[in-house]
Write an enzyme that holds these catalytic residues in place. Structure first.
Site, mmCIF file in Angstrom:
data_model
loop_
_atom_site.group_PDB
_atom_site.id
_atom_site.type_symbol
_atom_site.label_atom_id
_atom_site.label_comp_id
_atom_site.label_asym_id
_atom_site.label_seq_id
_atom_site.Cartn_x
_atom_site.Cartn_y
_atom_site.Cartn_z
ATOM 1 N N GLN A 98 -5.785 -16.850 5.760
ATOM 2 C CA GLN A 98 -5.445 -15.991 4.522
ATOM 3 C C GLN A 98 -6.108 -14.530 4.543
ATOM 4 O O GLN A 98 -5.597 -13.738 3.909
ATOM 5 C CB GLN A 98 -5.547 -16.731 3.284
ATOM 6 C CG GLN A 98 -4.566 -17.908 3.037
ATOM 7 C CD GLN A 98 -4.850 -18.682 1.743
ATOM 8 O OE1 GLN A 98 -5.855 -19.378 1.574
ATOM 9 N NE2 GLN A 98 -4.271 -18.238 0.866
ATOM 10 N N HIS A 116 -1.610 -13.192 5.750
ATOM 11 C CA HIS A 116 -1.640 -12.079 4.818
ATOM 12 C C HIS A 116 -1.961 -10.575 5.700
ATOM 13 O O HIS A 116 -2.274 -9.730 4.961
ATOM 14 C CB HIS A 116 -2.731 -12.233 3.846
ATOM 15 C CG HIS A 116 -2.322 -13.297 2.924
ATOM 16 N ND1 HIS A 116 -3.195 -14.117 2.136
ATOM 17 C CD2 HIS A 116 -1.066 -13.930 2.762
ATOM 18 C CE1 HIS A 116 -2.723 -14.880 1.404
ATOM 19 N NE2 HIS A 116 -1.229 -14.819 1.724
ATOM 20 N N CYS A 127 8.367 3.774 9.461
ATOM 21 C CA CYS A 127 9.094 3.243 10.562
ATOM 22 C C CYS A 127 8.472 1.741 10.887
ATOM 23 O O CYS A 127 9.071 1.169 11.924
ATOM 24 C CB CYS A 127 9.205 3.980 11.848
ATOM 25 S SG CYS A 127 7.529 4.373 12.613
ATOM 26 N N GLY A 190 -12.456 -23.167 2.229
ATOM 27 C CA GLY A 190 -12.828 -21.885 1.540
ATOM 28 C C GLY A 190 -11.418 -21.414 1.023
ATOM 29 O O GLY A 190 -11.598 -20.038 0.279
#
Length: 250
Positions: A98, A116, A127, A190
């Site tokens: 993440q 992410h 674009c 984590g």
């Protein structure tokens, strides 16, 4: 630890799923950390939206360039290095993260899936083509900074991250889900287990029969999903787990 080491050493296919906690141990600030300098006056989450970039692109670009400078100044910790060691010992493994930093890559992980996005992959806001990564570093107090313009369409370049309100990259998410269904061990490290849809990844693995091992200093909603919970910092727990799983190679 003994049970986790045994399961890990016998695994054919391992998924390592990481969240902000492992990078925080290297000194990367999370969205929950107090900010200083220019950013002290702003809510970090309020800067991480498409609307914020549209309203004030100089402020948002400056914020993300400051974050990238912070990350360049820190180093992978033993937890990141242990993840790379797990990959080396289990060839059919993959890292799903993440995190938007490059600490897994710098520790030796090959091609982690960034759910992410990444601070190191800017793209055009108009674009969507990839853009060169800017040179230089930002001052520690931060500053407003105009984003560069796209070489192809002259649109503003934006950070290559997933902002609040945006969908995760479809292909990367599909690949991550497929990896979770195919693995026999998933290590979740984590992560708070609160950010969706990423938080579904460990649940998918458990649903398809994988053993889920959680490494986290604090209890999380994933405690109930994990078959094994190892409470402690990644930089301490993961190297010990690798040594216990492969003592002859350590």
């Amino acid at each position: 630890m003994r049970e986790a080491a045994k399961v890990l050493s016998q695994a054919r296919r391992v998924v390592v799923f990481t969240g902000a906690g492992i990078s925080a141990e290297s000194g990367v600030p999370t969205f929950r950390d107090a900010l200083t300098g220019l950013w002290e006056r702003f809510d970090a989450q309020a800067l991480a939206t498409p609307q914020a970039f549209q309203d004030d692109p100089d402020l948002v670009w400056g914020w993300y360039e400051w974050r990238r400078t912070v990350i360049r100044r820190v180093h992978p910790n033993p937890g990141h290095e242990a993840v790379a060691a797990i990959e080396a010992r289990t060839p059919r493994s993959v890292v799903i993260t993440q995190n938007v930093d490059d600490l897994h890559e710098r520790a030796g992980s090959a091609g982690p899936l960034h759910l992410h996005g990444s601070l190191f992959e800017p793209r055009c806001a108009s674009c969507a083509r990839s853009a060169p990564m800017p040179d230089g570093e930002e001052p520690s107090e931060g500053r407003r900074l105009a984003p560069p313009r796209c070489e192809h369409c002259s649109g503003p370049v934006r950070p290559g991250v997933v902002w609040f309100g945006e969908a995760l990259p479809e292909q990367i998410l599909e690949t991550a889900v497929q990896e979770a269904t195919d693995c026999d061990v998933l290590l979740t490290i984590g992560t708070s287990g609160l950010v969706y849809p990423a938080a579904e990844i460990p649940k998918v693995a458990a649903m398809f029969g994988a053993t889920v091992i959680q490494v986290n200093p604090q209890p999380t909603p994933l405690d109930a999903v994990a078959g094994i919970n190892l409470h402690g910092p990644a930089a301490t727990v993961l190297p010990a787990l690798v040594t216990a799983a492969w003592p002859s190679l350590s």
